[in-house]
Design a protein around this motif. Structure first.
Motif, PDB file in Angstrom:
ATOM      1  N   ALA A  18       0.810  -1.225   0.000  1.00 20.24           N
ATOM      2  CA  ALA A  18       0.000   0.000   0.000  1.00 20.24           C
ATOM      3  C   ALA A  18       0.842   1.274   0.000  1.00 20.24           C
ATOM      4  O   ALA A  18       0.297   2.370   0.109  1.00 20.24           O
ATOM      5  CB  ALA A  18      -0.920  -0.001   1.213  1.00 20.24           C
ATOM      6  N   GLY A  19       2.160   1.126  -0.127  1.00 22.15           N
ATOM      7  CA  GLY A  19       3.031   2.299  -0.178  1.00 22.15           C
ATOM      8  C   GLY A  19       3.597   2.700   1.165  1.00 22.15           C
ATOM      9  O   GLY A  19       4.141   3.807   1.307  1.00 22.15           O
ATOM     10  N   GLY A  20       3.514   1.791   2.154  1.00 22.84           N
ATOM     11  CA  GLY A  20       4.007   2.114   3.493  1.00 22.84           C
ATOM     12  C   GLY A  20       5.478   1.888   3.697  1.00 22.84           C
ATOM     13  O   GLY A  20       5.987   2.069   4.810  1.00 22.84           O
ATOM     14  N   GLY A  21       6.181   1.479   2.645  1.00 15.39           N
ATOM     15  CA  GLY A  21       7.625   1.307   2.739  1.00 15.39           C
ATOM     16  C   GLY A  21       8.031  -0.113   3.097  1.00 15.39           C
ATOM     17  O   GLY A  21       7.246  -0.920   3.590  1.00 15.39           O
ATOM     18  N   ASN A  22       9.288  -0.400   2.845  1.00 15.86           N
ATOM     19  CA  ASN A  22       9.878  -1.702   3.097  1.00 15.86           C
ATOM     20  C   ASN A  22       9.746  -2.088   4.571  1.00 15.86           C
ATOM     21  O   ASN A  22      10.017  -1.291   5.460  1.00 15.86           O
ATOM     22  CB  ASN A  22      11.349  -1.642   2.681  1.00 15.86           C
ATOM     23  CG  ASN A  22      12.114  -2.894   2.998  1.00 15.86           C
ATOM     24  OD1 ASN A  22      12.610  -3.060   4.105  1.00 15.86           O
ATOM     25  ND2 ASN A  22      12.228  -3.775   2.021  1.00 15.86           N
ATOM     26  N   LEU A  23       9.312  -3.329   4.851  1.00 16.92           N
ATOM     27  CA  LEU A  23       9.073  -3.762   6.229  1.00 16.92           C
ATOM     28  C   LEU A  23      10.335  -3.696   7.076  1.00 16.92           C
ATOM     29  O   LEU A  23      10.304  -3.203   8.212  1.00 16.92           O
ATOM     30  CB  LEU A  23       8.511  -5.186   6.237  1.00 16.92           C
ATOM     31  CG  LEU A  23       8.285  -5.819   7.614  1.00 16.92           C
ATOM     32  CD1 LEU A  23       7.300  -5.000   8.439  1.00 16.92           C
ATOM     33  CD2 LEU A  23       7.802  -7.257   7.472  1.00 16.92           C
ATOM     34  N   LEU A  24      11.440  -4.167   6.559  1.00 15.12           N
ATOM     35  CA  LEU A  24      12.688  -4.155   7.322  1.00 15.12           C
ATOM     36  C   LEU A  24      13.087  -2.733   7.690  1.00 15.12           C
ATOM     37  O   LEU A  24      13.400  -2.438   8.855  1.00 15.12           O
ATOM     38  CB  LEU A  24      13.795  -4.839   6.517  1.00 15.12           C
ATOM     39  CG  LEU A  24      15.200  -4.834   7.126  1.00 15.12           C
ATOM     40  CD1 LEU A  24      15.195  -5.458   8.515  1.00 15.12           C
ATOM     41  CD2 LEU A  24      16.168  -5.574   6.213  1.00 15.12           C
ATOM     42  N   ALA A  29      13.563   1.602  11.696  1.00 15.14           N
ATOM     43  CA  ALA A  29      13.287   2.992  12.073  1.00 15.14           C
ATOM     44  C   ALA A  29      12.480   3.060  13.364  1.00 15.14           C
ATOM     45  O   ALA A  29      12.705   3.931  14.213  1.00 15.14           O
ATOM     46  CB  ALA A  29      12.544   3.702  10.938  1.00 15.14           C
ATOM     47  N   ALA A  30      11.551   2.118  13.544  1.00 14.45           N
ATOM     48  CA  ALA A  30      10.729   2.109  14.758  1.00 14.45           C
ATOM     49  C   ALA A  30      11.574   1.804  15.989  1.00 14.45           C
ATOM     50  O   ALA A  30      11.360   2.385  17.063  1.00 14.45           O
ATOM     51  CB  ALA A  30       9.607   1.089  14.616  1.00 14.45           C
ATOM     52  N   PHE A  31      12.533   0.907  15.864  1.00 16.07           N
ATOM     53  CA  PHE A  31      13.412   0.629  17.002  1.00 16.07           C
ATOM     54  C   PHE A  31      14.292   1.841  17.326  1.00 16.07           C
ATOM     55  O   PHE A  31      14.505   2.168  18.497  1.00 16.07           O
ATOM     56  CB  PHE A  31      14.274  -0.606  16.733  1.00 16.07           C
ATOM     57  CG  PHE A  31      13.572  -1.892  17.053  1.00 16.07           C
ATOM     58  CD1 PHE A  31      13.352  -2.267  18.370  1.00 16.07           C
ATOM     59  CD2 PHE A  31      13.123  -2.727  16.044  1.00 16.07           C
ATOM     60  CE1 PHE A  31      12.694  -3.452  18.682  1.00 16.07           C
ATOM     61  CE2 PHE A  31      12.462  -3.911  16.338  1.00 16.07           C
ATOM     62  CZ  PHE A  31      12.247  -4.277  17.662  1.00 16.07           C
ATOM     63  N   ARG A  32      14.773   2.507  16.292  1.00 16.65           N
ATOM     64  CA  ARG A  32      15.567   3.729  16.553  1.00 16.65           C
ATOM     65  C   ARG A  32      14.713   4.769  17.263  1.00 16.65           C
ATOM     66  O   ARG A  32      15.177   5.428  18.210  1.00 16.65           O
ATOM     67  CB  ARG A  32      16.128   4.281  15.242  1.00 16.65           C
ATOM     68  CG  ARG A  32      17.361   3.557  14.738  1.00 16.65           C
ATOM     69  CD  ARG A  32      18.055   4.331  13.635  1.00 16.65           C
ATOM     70  NE  ARG A  32      17.226   4.420  12.433  1.00 16.65           N
ATOM     71  CZ  ARG A  32      17.268   3.559  11.436  1.00 16.65           C
ATOM     72  NH1 ARG A  32      18.106   2.530  11.473  1.00 16.65           N
ATOM     73  NH2 ARG A  32      16.486   3.710  10.384  1.00 16.65           N
ATOM     74  N   ALA A  33      13.456   4.918  16.820  1.00 18.01           N
ATOM     75  CA  ALA A  33      12.557   5.893  17.445  1.00 18.01           C
ATOM     76  C   ALA A  33      12.272   5.534  18.904  1.00 18.01           C
ATOM     77  O   ALA A  33      11.998   6.420  19.726  1.00 18.01           O
ATOM     78  CB  ALA A  33      11.251   5.974  16.658  1.00 18.01           C
ATOM     79  N   PRO A 250       8.224  -1.718  18.898  1.00 19.55           N
ATOM     80  CA  PRO A 250       7.426  -2.203  17.764  1.00 19.55           C
ATOM     81  C   PRO A 250       6.601  -3.432  18.111  1.00 19.55           C
ATOM     82  O   PRO A 250       7.049  -4.339  18.830  1.00 19.55           O
ATOM     83  CB  PRO A 250       8.491  -2.533  16.715  1.00 19.55           C
ATOM     84  CG  PRO A 250       9.641  -1.662  17.056  1.00 19.55           C
ATOM     85  CD  PRO A 250       9.650  -1.586  18.552  1.00 19.55           C
ATOM     86  N   GLY A 251       5.385  -3.473  17.585  1.00 16.30           N
ATOM     87  CA  GLY A 251       4.479  -4.603  17.769  1.00 16.30           C
ATOM     88  C   GLY A 251       3.891  -5.027  16.443  1.00 16.30           C
ATOM     89  O   GLY A 251       4.265  -4.507  15.381  1.00 16.30           O
ATOM     90  N   PRO A 252       2.950  -5.970  16.460  1.00 20.65           N
ATOM     91  CA  PRO A 252       2.392  -6.515  15.212  1.00 20.65           C
ATOM     92  C   PRO A 252       1.737  -5.490  14.307  1.00 20.65           C
ATOM     93  O   PRO A 252       1.663  -5.705  13.089  1.00 20.65           O
ATOM     94  CB  PRO A 252       1.362  -7.534  15.706  1.00 20.65           C
ATOM     95  CG  PRO A 252       1.758  -7.846  17.105  1.00 20.65           C
ATOM     96  CD  PRO A 252       2.408  -6.620  17.655  1.00 20.65           C
ATOM     97  N   ALA A 253       1.253  -4.374  14.866  1.00 23.37           N
ATOM     98  CA  ALA A 253       0.605  -3.371  14.019  1.00 23.37           C
ATOM     99  C   ALA A 253       1.563  -2.790  12.989  1.00 23.37           C
ATOM    100  O   ALA A 253       1.134  -2.361  11.911  1.00 23.37           O
ATOM    101  CB  ALA A 253       0.019  -2.254  14.879  1.00 23.37           C
ATOM    102  N   LEU A 254       2.861  -2.790  13.299  1.00 21.21           N
ATOM    103  CA  LEU A 254       3.832  -2.297  12.321  1.00 21.21           C
ATOM    104  C   LEU A 254       4.002  -3.271  11.158  1.00 21.21           C
ATOM    105  O   LEU A 254       4.522  -2.894  10.110  1.00 21.21           O
ATOM    106  CB  LEU A 254       5.180  -2.052  12.988  1.00 21.21           C
ATOM    107  CG  LEU A 254       5.378  -0.676  13.616  1.00 21.21           C
ATOM    108  CD1 LEU A 254       6.705  -0.599  14.345  1.00 21.21           C
ATOM    109  CD2 LEU A 254       5.309   0.426  12.557  1.00 21.21           C
ATOM    110  N   ILE A 255       3.577  -4.511  11.353  1.00 19.76           N
ATOM    111  CA  ILE A 255       3.624  -5.504  10.281  1.00 19.76           C
ATOM    112  C   ILE A 255       2.296  -5.556   9.545  1.00 19.76           C
ATOM    113  O   ILE A 255       2.242  -5.491   8.321  1.00 19.76           O
ATOM    114  CB  ILE A 255       3.987  -6.889  10.856  1.00 19.76           C
ATOM    115  CG1 ILE A 255       5.399  -6.852  11.466  1.00 19.76           C
ATOM    116  CG2 ILE A 255       3.888  -7.973   9.778  1.00 19.76           C
ATOM    117  CD1 ILE A 255       5.790  -8.120  12.206  1.00 19.76           C
TER     118      ILE A 255
END
Length: 286
Positions: A18-24, A29-33, A250-255
């Motif tokens: 859907a254009g949300g970017g590469n999962l990895l 980025a979420a872990f850095r945040a 990060p949790g499952p919602a990011l996947i």
């Protein structure tokens, strides 16, 4: 890529489609945040994305104990997702593990998480269809599969492949979603399907007949639906709180995207209504 593989990649990597970017990249980025170094992570930090099946780590511990898994056993983790069970079996049991998944993004994430948690030397991963595995005959002692058969359209073909891969006397270890006695349609979406196109649930009797036909004899099979429902109820409440409070890790919602909370609620309701049940079992190759 087959039609089935394309549908599964589209389901499990829907945000990227859907254009949300590469999962990895999104997870790093979420872990850095969250204040974490994405190349140095602990099992506790990755818990939210580590094991995506009902019951999480506890379900994997239960299945390993049921089978009496021991050090040095060669395990193929079919439908490994992000690699959590593969890492658990390698780190805690001492198994030699290959994780395999048809979803390209999951395999990339599994490799990263193993490297980031210091497990790169103890696990390896490959992207392949469970019905056509690029591994030699009689090369593994155990086929391990948690919540993956319900995504496979031709289970007898997959089971024949497992028979080829296992040594004589080898075991199949399943923790699987099956159709319940309630014939009403599933409430969708659920974690394994947004539409009926990716859901291939079998009834318990049909699955056991297919296993017998493929040359597998039951060692121990039990219905663990009640425990799975209790776990799902607990996590549904927690996820609703996280949605409001935005948990930092990060949790499952990011996947799965913003629909994950709805997926969890629907799975809870399907379990409670008897539309699906959960089996845990061990079968042995003749």
């Amino acid at each position: 890529m087959t039609d089935s593989a394309s549908r599964l990649n589209a389901h499990y990597d829907a945000l990227a489609v859907a254009g949300g970017g590469n999962l990895l990249r999104r997870l790093r980025a979420a872990f850095r945040a969250a204040g974490c170094d994405p190349d140095r992570l602990t099992p506790e930090a990755i818990a939210g994305i580590d094991q995506l099946h009902l019951g999480g780590r506890a379900a994997s511990h239960s299945l390993a104990a049921l089978a009496g898994l021991g050090p040095g056993e060669r395990v193929l983790d079919v439908g490994c997702g992000t690699g959590g069970a593969s890492r658990l079996l390698a780190a805690e049991v001492g198994c030699e593990v290959i994780g395999m998944d048809i979803t390209t993004a999951f395999v990339a994430v599994a490799e990263w998480l193993s490297a980031a948690t210091g497990m790169a030397g103890q696990t390896r991963f490959l992207c392949a269809d469970a019905a056509r595995t690029p591994l030699p005959d009689a090369g593994v002692d155990v086929v391990w599969c948690q919540h993956a058969l319900m995504n496979m359209p031709d289970v007898p073909v997959v089971l024949a492949e497992w028979h080829r891969l296992l040594v004589p006397g080898g075991r199949v270890l399943l923790h699987e979603v099956v159709a319940g006695d309630n014939p009403e349609p599933l409430a969708l979406p659920v974690p394994w399907a947004r539409t009926p196109a990716t859901s291939h649930l079998q009834r318990r009797g049909a699955l056991e007949t297919s296993l017998a036909g493929a040359g597998f004899s039951p060692v121990c099979v039990r219905d663990v639906t009640d425990a799975a429902l209790a776990w799902r109820q607990k996590h549904t409440r927690r996820e609703a709180g996280e949605e409001a409070g935005r948990a930092p890790l990060p949790g499952p919602a990011l996947i799965f995207g913003d629909t994950f909370v709805e997926m969890g609620r629907n799975l809870r309701d399907n379990l409670a209504a008897g539309k699906v049940r959960i089996l845990e079992g061990v079968w042995r190759r003749a």
